[in-house]
Motif scaffolding. Structure first.
Motif, mmCIF file in Angstrom:
data_model
loop_
_atom_site.group_PDB
_atom_site.id
_atom_site.type_symbol
_atom_site.label_atom_id
_atom_site.label_comp_id
_atom_site.label_asym_id
_atom_site.label_seq_id
_atom_site.Cartn_x
_atom_site.Cartn_y
_atom_site.Cartn_z
ATOM 1 N N TYR A 92 0.821 -1.209 0.000
ATOM 2 C CA TYR A 92 0.000 0.000 0.000
ATOM 3 C C TYR A 92 0.856 1.259 0.000
ATOM 4 O O TYR A 92 0.639 2.185 -0.785
ATOM 5 C CB TYR A 92 -0.937 0.002 1.216
ATOM 6 C CG TYR A 92 -1.967 1.107 1.184
ATOM 7 C CD1 TYR A 92 -3.110 0.969 0.413
ATOM 8 C CD2 TYR A 92 -1.793 2.275 1.908
ATOM 9 C CE1 TYR A 92 -4.065 1.979 0.359
ATOM 10 C CE2 TYR A 92 -2.740 3.285 1.864
ATOM 11 C CZ TYR A 92 -3.875 3.128 1.087
ATOM 12 O OH TYR A 92 -4.810 4.121 1.038
ATOM 13 N N ALA A 98 2.826 1.616 -3.237
ATOM 14 C CA ALA A 98 1.962 1.997 -4.355
ATOM 15 C C ALA A 98 1.680 3.499 -4.338
ATOM 16 O O ALA A 98 1.101 4.043 -5.273
ATOM 17 C CB ALA A 98 0.644 1.221 -4.295
ATOM 18 N N ARG A 99 2.089 4.162 -3.253
ATOM 19 C CA ARG A 99 1.981 5.624 -3.189
ATOM 20 C C ARG A 99 3.347 6.278 -3.379
ATOM 21 O O ARG A 99 3.561 7.412 -2.956
ATOM 22 C CB ARG A 99 1.372 6.057 -1.853
ATOM 23 C CG ARG A 99 -0.001 5.458 -1.596
ATOM 24 C CD ARG A 99 -0.963 5.690 -2.755
ATOM 25 N NE ARG A 99 -2.299 5.185 -2.506
ATOM 26 C CZ ARG A 99 -2.956 4.364 -3.317
ATOM 27 N NH1 ARG A 99 -2.392 3.926 -4.422
ATOM 28 N NH2 ARG A 99 -4.174 3.964 -3.032
ATOM 29 N N GLY A 100 4.265 5.509 -3.929
ATOM 30 C CA GLY A 100 5.549 6.097 -4.304
ATOM 31 C C GLY A 100 6.623 6.021 -3.232
ATOM 32 O O GLY A 100 7.761 6.444 -3.459
ATOM 33 N N ILE A 101 6.274 5.503 -2.050
ATOM 34 C CA ILE A 101 7.238 5.496 -0.951
ATOM 35 C C ILE A 101 8.175 4.289 -1.115
ATOM 36 O O ILE A 101 7.705 3.156 -1.225
ATOM 37 C CB ILE A 101 6.507 5.442 0.403
ATOM 38 C CG1 ILE A 101 5.568 6.651 0.525
ATOM 39 C CG2 ILE A 101 7.494 5.389 1.559
ATOM 40 C CD1 ILE A 101 4.622 6.590 1.702
ATOM 41 N N PHE A 125 -1.422 5.542 -10.611
ATOM 42 C CA PHE A 125 -2.093 5.510 -9.309
ATOM 43 C C PHE A 125 -3.175 4.447 -9.335
ATOM 44 O O PHE A 125 -3.959 4.363 -10.274
ATOM 45 C CB PHE A 125 -2.729 6.867 -8.998
ATOM 46 C CG PHE A 125 -3.428 6.917 -7.673
ATOM 47 C CD1 PHE A 125 -2.737 7.264 -6.516
ATOM 48 C CD2 PHE A 125 -4.780 6.595 -7.572
ATOM 49 C CE1 PHE A 125 -3.375 7.295 -5.284
ATOM 50 C CE2 PHE A 125 -5.425 6.620 -6.338
ATOM 51 C CZ PHE A 125 -4.721 6.972 -5.203
ATOM 52 N N LEU A 126 -3.190 3.626 -8.274
ATOM 53 C CA LEU A 126 -4.257 2.632 -8.141
ATOM 54 C C LEU A 126 -5.109 2.982 -6.927
ATOM 55 O O LEU A 126 -4.626 2.983 -5.792
ATOM 56 C CB LEU A 126 -3.651 1.230 -7.972
ATOM 57 C CG LEU A 126 -4.632 0.117 -7.574
ATOM 58 C CD1 LEU A 126 -5.693 -0.109 -8.652
ATOM 59 C CD2 LEU A 126 -3.889 -1.197 -7.299
ATOM 60 N N ALA A 127 -6.364 3.291 -7.182
ATOM 61 C CA ALA A 127 -7.310 3.435 -6.065
ATOM 62 C C ALA A 127 -7.788 2.033 -5.747
ATOM 63 O O ALA A 127 -8.428 1.381 -6.565
ATOM 64 C CB ALA A 127 -8.476 4.331 -6.460
ATOM 65 N N ALA A 176 4.341 10.473 1.066
ATOM 66 C CA ALA A 176 4.075 10.002 -0.294
ATOM 67 C C ALA A 176 4.245 11.133 -1.311
ATOM 68 O O ALA A 176 4.862 10.952 -2.364
ATOM 69 C CB ALA A 176 2.663 9.415 -0.372
ATOM 70 N N GLU A 178 -8.970 7.273 -0.721
ATOM 71 C CA GLU A 178 -8.240 6.893 -1.933
ATOM 72 C C GLU A 178 -8.321 8.021 -2.967
ATOM 73 O O GLU A 178 -7.332 8.380 -3.599
ATOM 74 C CB GLU A 178 -8.820 5.609 -2.536
ATOM 75 C CG GLU A 178 -8.618 4.356 -1.704
ATOM 76 C CD GLU A 178 -7.168 3.933 -1.633
ATOM 77 O OE1 GLU A 178 -6.568 4.103 -0.548
ATOM 78 O OE2 GLU A 178 -6.610 3.447 -2.627
ATOM 79 N N GLN A 228 -6.146 10.977 -2.090
ATOM 80 C CA GLN A 228 -4.746 10.786 -2.500
ATOM 81 C C GLN A 228 -4.584 11.032 -3.992
ATOM 82 O O GLN A 228 -3.623 11.661 -4.427
ATOM 83 C CB GLN A 228 -4.291 9.371 -2.148
ATOM 84 C CG GLN A 228 -4.254 9.094 -0.660
ATOM 85 C CD GLN A 228 -4.052 7.622 -0.377
ATOM 86 O OE1 GLN A 228 -3.160 6.991 -0.934
ATOM 87 N NE2 GLN A 228 -4.870 7.060 0.481
ATOM 88 N N PHE A 253 -1.932 13.684 -5.305
ATOM 89 C CA PHE A 253 -0.694 13.204 -5.929
ATOM 90 C C PHE A 253 -0.651 13.518 -7.431
ATOM 91 O O PHE A 253 0.391 13.407 -8.054
ATOM 92 C CB PHE A 253 -0.518 11.695 -5.701
ATOM 93 C CG PHE A 253 -0.485 11.293 -4.238
ATOM 94 C CD1 PHE A 253 -0.137 12.213 -3.254
ATOM 95 C CD2 PHE A 253 -0.805 9.993 -3.852
ATOM 96 C CE1 PHE A 253 -0.109 11.835 -1.901
ATOM 97 C CE2 PHE A 253 -0.772 9.621 -2.511
ATOM 98 C CZ PHE A 253 -0.436 10.536 -1.547
#
Lengths: 429, 253
Positions: A380, A383-386, B87-89, B108, B157, B160, B164
């Motif tokens: 998770y 998937a947010r770039g971290i 990006f995946l919600a 993030a 979600e 974000q 982003f």
């Protein structure tokens, strides 16, 4: 009767579904409760990942547990007793024998502010023994084998701006060291005591904390022992009318550490909080037991212990007993333990026991969860770039930070934070 | 203008009975500003496609390609894909204990942009985005998804996604489990990101309900790991009227 079962359910859901099939997260478990009326066999599931469920006879009511200052009242444990069944008795034998001190630990008290005195108390000399009630073999032999206890007293109406530091150092590995410390905070005083254990010994060290009416007391017990130290201890507190008590136990070092942190109340309006943080590495056994005895009406308690484990045979035990007696109407109580298993080979046991003898309470809840560092958390965050390393650190530090922040002494928080960073490097976090 | 291109994608998962092929040759091209809806019955592989684009380790690509402006997405790690603008919600966002929303969002955003967001404007951006999505301000101090309801998780979600600013967003059944008000709030968020950032969108859904609020230019019907039919919005209307039976009958024969 209330308990937090439903809230706890939600807490451990962390439900991840990916693609067409649901992946359940392994290692999340929850403990049963032990209600006062139910003294029959209770099944506990233990948090060891993928390990078998242990069916154990529960130890009956905590109210029935022997407490005494007489050695003859406690047999040498065999390992079958409720209070000893998780403990490595072979390694603890040296601190359970009715034996005198070989090499004492040294105690250095730092803080010479007005209103703080450091005296001595003989075996039967009050206030020694007015709060402390040995609840197992270790505690009673430690108590009776300490001829002279240290008495740190903060005078009534004194508010200390700086903590009282008690530097406790083990001087000889494998040598028996008994000790007893009485911390006394007078009426409406305010004080922070920081007991920091270093060095090595076979230490059997008890503490009793007298929190007089209206006082505000924090006791931080830091276990920073060397790798070969053994430490057993019972730290008892009695909280006065409208008084506040906070106990924080931080256990990082030592081969075997087994601490009992207990609290009860002398009147009404008292608040008690007990926090714990332990980090077990390969081969370490870190055991924490807390007991909140709601023996009088309208007091509150909150218990939160968190643990991290890494390495082969890293082992932690948390047993949290809360007893709300018939007289304790208006009690508000909560206890929670969470463990995070970072690598294979580690095992955490977590057992909350909640006994409620009156329905006339504000609230009583308990929660327990033991989980593995979760690849789904990692996915998770990534998937947010971290990046992976940062994501791992975020999760583990976030988990442990809650307790570090409860210490409330900045200099200690900083050094504990640094210790945790060093611990995390071991498993590559 | 960016292009996300999926070509002849085959994906398998490991099961106790061995390897099982879920995607059996998917080809799909999405450009900036386009909205594609992927519809299909349960088990058709829609969510597998979403997770594969994001790089979930459970899904093994056996052949085919995914490229983002000629860059090989399959060569990228999960975090690299996010930083590249994907990006995946998620359908089931996980709870991350001990990490506050505030800390998570800033970390993030810093990772994605390669630099920390400016403190003052960032706090304002977050607050503003939360307000638009009707997320209580108090959520910023709570741990990521911890104790959030299903609908709250979905809004977070989308929060974000708005913050982003990805080039392409894959929404994996973001609409499922939402009541009508939440559905509208979430749809507004997607439409904002679409119009403000020229975001390309892959909207995966089982139901046509969300298409009342988000209008796709392209509709793809997914059956048994393949795109069985493509068309415009009128295809969604037909599915609304007739269901998936027409596609399922030949697949089962």
């Amino acid at each position: 009767m209330t308990n937090s079962a439903s809230a706890d359910q939600a807490e451990q859901v962390a439900g991840v579904e990916v693609g067409e099939a649901r992946i359940t997260i392994p290692g999340m478990s929850e403990e049963g409760e032990n209600l006062a009326t139910a003294h029959e066999e209770t099944e506990h599931s233990h948090g060891g990942l993928g390990e078998s469920t242990v069916k154990a006879k529960s130890g009956g009511s905590r109210a029935d547990r022997t407490t005494s200052l007489n050695v003859a009242d406690f047999a040498v444990p065999t390992g079958r007793e409720e209070e000893w069944r998780f403990s490595p008795l072979k390694k603890l034998g040296r601190v359970l024998s009715d034996a005198a001190t070989q090499t004492p630990v040294t105690l250095k008290v730092r803080n010479t502010a007005t209103g703080v005195t450091h005296g001595e108390l003989a075996l039967a000399q009050a206030p020694r023994g007015t709060v402390f009630l040995a609840a197992d073999r270790a505690a009673v032999v430690g108590y009776t084998q300490t001829q002279t206890a240290d008495h740190i007293k903060v005078a009534a109406n004194t508010e200390l701006s700086e903590p009282v530091f008690l530097d406790i150092t083990g001087e000889a590995a494998g040598h028996r060291a008994n000790g007893h410390i009485v911390l006394e905070a007078g009426n409406h005083s305010k004080a922070v005591f920081v007991m920091e254990h270093r060095g090595s010994a076979d230490a059997n060290l008890n503490v009793e904390v007298i929190v007089r009416d209206g006082a505000d007391v924090t006791v931080v017990s830091l276990q920073r022992w060397d790798d070969d130290a053994v430490h057993v201890g019972q730290q008892d507190a009695e909280v006065g009318r409208d008084a506040k008590y906070k106990h924080v136990s931080i256990t990082l070092g030592g081969e075997v550490v087994r601490l009992n942190s207990n609290v009860r109340y002398s009147a009404e309006g008292g608040e008690a909080a007990m926090y714990g943080l332990y980090f077990a590495d390969a081969g370490q056994h870190l055991e924490h037991r807390s007991f909140v005895d709601h023996n009088s009406p309208r007091n509150s308690s909150n218990v939160l212990y968190k643990g991290a484990l890494q390495g082969q045979d890293a082992r932690t035990v948390w047993v949290g007993d809360v007893l709300i007696r018939k007289a304790a109407e208006g009690t508000d109580s909560y206890e929670k333990n969470q463990n995070l298993i970072l690598t294979d080979g580690a095992r955490a046991d977590s057992i909350p026991n909640l006994e409620i003898e009156t329905g006339l309470i504000e609230g009583a809840g308990h929660a327990s969860s033991t989980g593995r560092f979760d690849e789904n958390h990692l996915f998770y965050l990534m998937a947010r770039g971290i990046p992976e390393k940062e994501a791992r650190q975020l999760v583990v530090r976030g988990f442990l930070n809650e307790i570090v922040q409860a210490i409330g002494v900045e200099s200690i928080e900083d050094t504990v934070q640094q210790d945790l960073e060093n611990e995390l490097k071991i498993a590559g976090f | 203008m960016s292009t996300l291109a999926i070509k002849d994608l085959h994906v398998s998962i490991e099961t106790e009975q061995g390897s099982k092929e879920i995607l059996k040759g998917v080809t799909l091209t999405i450009k900036s500003g386009e909205i594609h809806a992927i519809m299909g019955p349960n088990g058709s592989g829609k969510s597998t496609l979403a997770s594969t684009i994001a790089g979930h380790p459970r899904y093994k690509v056996t052949s085919g390609t995914i490229t983002l402006d000629d860059e090989d997405v399959l060569e990228m790690s999960v975090d690299e894909r996010a930083r590249a603008g994907l990006f995946l919600a998620m359908q089931y966002p996980v709870e991350v204990p001990g990490v506050t929303m505030t800390n998570f969002l800033r970390t993030a955003k810093t990772a994605i942009d390669g630099e920390a967001p400016k403190l003052r404007t960032w706090a304002k951006d977050v607050r503003g985005a939360m307000e638009k999505l009707k997320i209580d301000a108090d959520f910023a101090n709570r741990n990521v998804n911890e104790g959030f309801s299903g609908g709250e998780k979905k809004r977070v979600e989308i929060l974000q996604m708005e913050l982003f600013k990805p080039k392409f967003a894959v929404l994996d059944e973001t609409d499922s489990g939402l009541d009508i008000d939440a559905l509208r709030v979430v749809s507004d968020g997607v439409n904002r990101a679409h119009s403000e950032n020229d975001m390309g969108t892959l909207l995966i859904t089982h139901y046509t309900r969300i298409l009342n609020y988000i209008t796709p230019q392209f509709v793809h019907v997914f059956v048994d790991g393949r795109v069985a039919e493509q068309g415009g919005p009128e295809l969604a209307d037909e599915l609304e009227a007739n269901g998936y039976d027409r596609f399922l009958a030949p697949a089962q024969a």
